[in-house]
Design an enzyme around this catalytic site. Structure first.
Site, PDB file in Angstrom:
ATOM      1  CG  ASP A   1       5.802  41.460  20.830  1.00 52.23           C
ATOM      2  OD1 ASP A   1       6.712  42.307  20.854  1.00 52.23           O
ATOM      3  OD2 ASP A   1       4.597  41.752  20.795  1.00 52.23           O
TER       4      ASP A   1
ATOM      5  CG  ASP B   1       7.201  45.723  24.040  1.00 51.92           C
ATOM      6  OD1 ASP B   1       7.049  46.779  23.400  1.00 51.92           O
ATOM      7  OD2 ASP B   1       6.778  44.625  23.652  1.00 51.92           O
TER       8      ASP B   1
END
Length: 201
Positions: A130, A146
């Site tokens: 991330d 995401d």
């Protein structure tokens, strides 16, 4: 025969569109993760547009947006199940908007699932990369996959609220209630049969 051929053509076009969207999302997700791994320092804020957009490289063992950290195997199984469902369900889709929705979902699921399967520390337990941070909106860190998953869910809710079917057609509105429909049995020439008869005197 011609109708059946046309339906098969529409089905294959939507499947190809779904696959194309999924490939673009997956490639974009993996490419950005490669850049993050090779260029960004770990767990250090890199401002892009002040606090509106920042890079913050972390390895996430949980679900999207760093939720439920430490439950990697569970989310690996869930992601694989979603993948199987999309592949099984794809032939039913006839509408472009639904193909795009499922393509976004498939690409996002594949992006994060590949991290869980092939990245350290172990097969099926890999940590997802991330790196996108928007502190003004949410404290979580996320990635391109995401974003695609959330976008697909937003599109799903919109299509559901609008009543758009897998064929692209909107569901018919509810029939008018009986109390709103004219009653032919009780109307004669526009006047109700129960109306008082005019006095002829």
């Amino acid at each position: 025969m011609a109708g059946s051929t046309a339906r098969r053509g529409i089905r294959w076009r939507t499947i190809l569109l779904l696959a194309g969207v999924a490939v673009i999302v997956f490639a974009g997700d993996q490419f950005t993760k490669h850049l993050v791994e090779t260029t960004l320092p770990s767990q250090r804020v890199v401002p892009v547009f002040g606090e509106f957009l920042q890079w913050y490289y972390v390895r996430n063992s949980g679900a999207a947006f760093s939720f439920a950290s430490g439950m990697t195997w569970i989310f690996t199984v869930l992601a694989a199940s979603v993948l199987v469902f999309i592949v099984w369900y794809a032939p039913r889709i006839r509408a472009v908007v639904w193909a795009v929705m499922f393509g976004l979902l498939l690409g996002g699921v594949l992006g994060n699932l590949s991290d869980r399967l092939f990245r350290p520390p172990a097969f099926g337990q890999g940590h997802v990369i991330d790196f996108i941070s928007t502190p003004w909106m949410m404290p979580a860190i996320y990635n391109v996959a995401d974003c695609a998953i959330v976008s697909s869910m937003a599109l799903f809710m919109l299509l559901t609220l609008l009543g758009v079917g897998l064929d692209g057609k909107r569901a018919a509105k509810a029939a008018v209630g009986a109390d709103q429909a004219p009653d032919a049995a009780t109307e004669v020439g526009g006047a109700s049969a129960t109306d008082p008869v005019p006095d002829r005197d």
